[in-house]
Design a protein around this motif. Structure first.
Motif, PDB file in Angstrom:
ATOM      1  N   THR A 123       0.833  -1.207   0.000  1.00 52.44           N
ATOM      2  CA  THR A 123       0.000   0.000   0.000  1.00 52.44           C
ATOM      3  C   THR A 123       0.868   1.257   0.000  1.00 52.44           C
ATOM      4  OG1 THR A 123      -1.494  -1.274   1.431  1.00 52.44           O
ATOM      5  CG2 THR A 123      -2.012   1.060   1.103  1.00 52.44           C
ATOM      6  N   SER A 124       1.859   1.284   0.898  1.00 45.19           N
ATOM      7  CA  SER A 124       2.752   2.449   0.953  1.00 45.19           C
ATOM      8  C   SER A 124       3.548   2.596  -0.335  1.00 45.19           C
ATOM      9  CB  SER A 124       3.743   2.305   2.110  1.00 45.19           C
ATOM     10  OG  SER A 124       3.071   2.250   3.332  1.00 45.19           O
ATOM     11  N   LEU A 125       4.019   1.458  -0.842  1.00 47.61           N
ATOM     12  CA  LEU A 125       4.798   1.492  -2.084  1.00 47.61           C
ATOM     13  C   LEU A 125       3.980   2.085  -3.220  1.00 47.61           C
ATOM     14  CD1 LEU A 125       6.410  -2.066  -2.132  1.00 47.61           C
ATOM     15  CD2 LEU A 125       7.642   0.108  -2.031  1.00 47.61           C
ATOM     16  N   ALA A 126       2.751   1.569  -3.368  1.00 54.52           N
ATOM     17  CA  ALA A 126       1.900   2.033  -4.459  1.00 54.52           C
ATOM     18  C   ALA A 126       1.548   3.510  -4.257  1.00 54.52           C
ATOM     19  CB  ALA A 126       0.630   1.187  -4.543  1.00 54.52           C
ATOM     20  N   ALA A 127       1.249   3.880  -3.015  1.00 48.86           N
ATOM     21  CA  ALA A 127       0.885   5.275  -2.740  1.00 48.86           C
ATOM     22  C   ALA A 127       2.032   6.207  -3.126  1.00 48.86           C
ATOM     23  CB  ALA A 127       0.527   5.454  -1.268  1.00 48.86           C
ATOM     24  N   GLY A 128       3.248   5.838  -2.758  1.00 43.16           N
ATOM     25  CA  GLY A 128       4.401   6.670  -3.080  1.00 43.16           C
ATOM     26  C   GLY A 128       4.554   6.870  -4.571  1.00 43.16           C
TER      27      GLY A 128
ATOM     28  N   LEU B  18      -5.535   6.854   1.734  1.00 41.58           N
ATOM     29  CA  LEU B  18      -4.194   7.414   1.962  1.00 41.58           C
ATOM     30  C   LEU B  18      -3.868   8.471   0.898  1.00 41.58           C
ATOM     31  CD1 LEU B  18      -1.180   5.048   2.788  1.00 41.58           C
ATOM     32  CD2 LEU B  18      -0.857   7.117   1.465  1.00 41.58           C
ATOM     33  N   LEU B  19      -4.164   8.130  -0.364  1.00 45.43           N
ATOM     34  CA  LEU B  19      -3.902   9.069  -1.463  1.00 45.43           C
ATOM     35  C   LEU B  19      -4.777  10.320  -1.353  1.00 45.43           C
ATOM     36  CD1 LEU B  19      -3.683   6.576  -4.461  1.00 45.43           C
ATOM     37  CD2 LEU B  19      -1.800   7.958  -3.540  1.00 45.43           C
ATOM     38  N   ALA B  20      -6.063  10.104  -1.077  1.00 48.35           N
ATOM     39  CA  ALA B  20      -6.990  11.238  -1.019  1.00 48.35           C
ATOM     40  C   ALA B  20      -6.590  12.202   0.095  1.00 48.35           C
ATOM     41  CB  ALA B  20      -8.417  10.734  -0.813  1.00 48.35           C
ATOM     42  N   ASN B  21      -6.278  11.654   1.269  1.00 41.61           N
ATOM     43  CA  ASN B  21      -5.882  12.514   2.390  1.00 41.61           C
ATOM     44  C   ASN B  21      -4.633  13.322   2.048  1.00 41.61           C
ATOM     45  OD1 ASN B  21      -7.942  11.763   4.182  1.00 41.61           O
ATOM     46  ND2 ASN B  21      -6.800   9.972   4.909  1.00 41.61           N
TER      47      ASN B  21
END
Lengths: 146, 146
Positions: A123-128, B18-21
């Motif tokens: 999740t963090s990887l994709a978000a970054g 996470l992205l939206a925030n």
């Protein structure tokens, strides 16, 4: 990969089977554990390691996988709690020198890190990468690593 | 992030919220769509964008999100097929200039790429980092980007 290692992969879903196939192809000794027998069918026909159909949260299953001989354990089940438990048992009981776990919930990464377990949070990887893409107007090539 | 953008995020799970925030905090105009109303509760109290409870595979929902004005659409639902459909509609019908989608199945990445959609496959990303870690005996810091 220069040295052959003894690697136990827990969970044979998309990530687990991809890793097991690749690590086996690269000449490592690989054991894959999954509690759903049909999941093991995702292994490649030329996968040369061992398949164990069982629940990796049971000591008997980990012993059957000869975990005490393992150089590396990788926990890839879809359940963060299972991955955390298996990773801790591998580290504390079987003294596996290198323990890796996938964790989906980014808020749990810190707990893992404090326990000395290497984690990957997709999740963090994709978000970054998404945030980088939004800022720059494009992504790097899919799955390409730096 | 230098320029404020109008960004529609489809799916408000771990990745979507996470992205939206983050994108909202960075000063962008963000609209989040999720068909499960309680998923929208994961948005931060200081999220300043819009929440739409609806199914993004319905045109009326995408119109309500003013998708034709969007600079970026990001499809993050747990279903690859939904992400693919929404991404294509955003691109072909609403002419959104930058469309990003998460895809879980690595074997589908090629299809997306051929359709001109930027994809992130967390499975491939995690696999690459795990393989690197096995080869090198360690991981990079969790979630750290190059």
């Amino acid at each position: 990969m220069k040295n052959s290692k003894y690697i136990v992969v827990v969970g044979c879903g998309r990530l687990g089977s991809l890793l097991a196939n690749r690590l086996s192809r690269d000449g490592n000794s690989v054991v894959v554990i999954d509690r759903v027998e049909t999941s093991l069918d995702d292994l490649s026909p030329d996968f040369s390691g061992f398949r164990i159909n069982g629940d990796a949260t049971h000591m008997a299953v980990l012993k059957a996988a000869k975990l005490k001989n393992a150089d590396v354990l990788i926990a890839t089940t879809p359940e963060d709690n299972v991955n955390l438990m298996v990773a801790q048992v591998a580290q504390k009981v079987f003294r596996v020198p290198h323990v890796l776990a996938r964790v989906f919930d980014p808020s749990r990464e810190e707990i893992y890190a404090q326990l000395g377990i290497d984690t990957i949070c997709p999740t963090s990887l994709a978000a970054g990468i998404f945030l980088e893409a939004v800022a720059n107007g494009g992504t790097r090539q899919n799955g390409e690593l730096p």
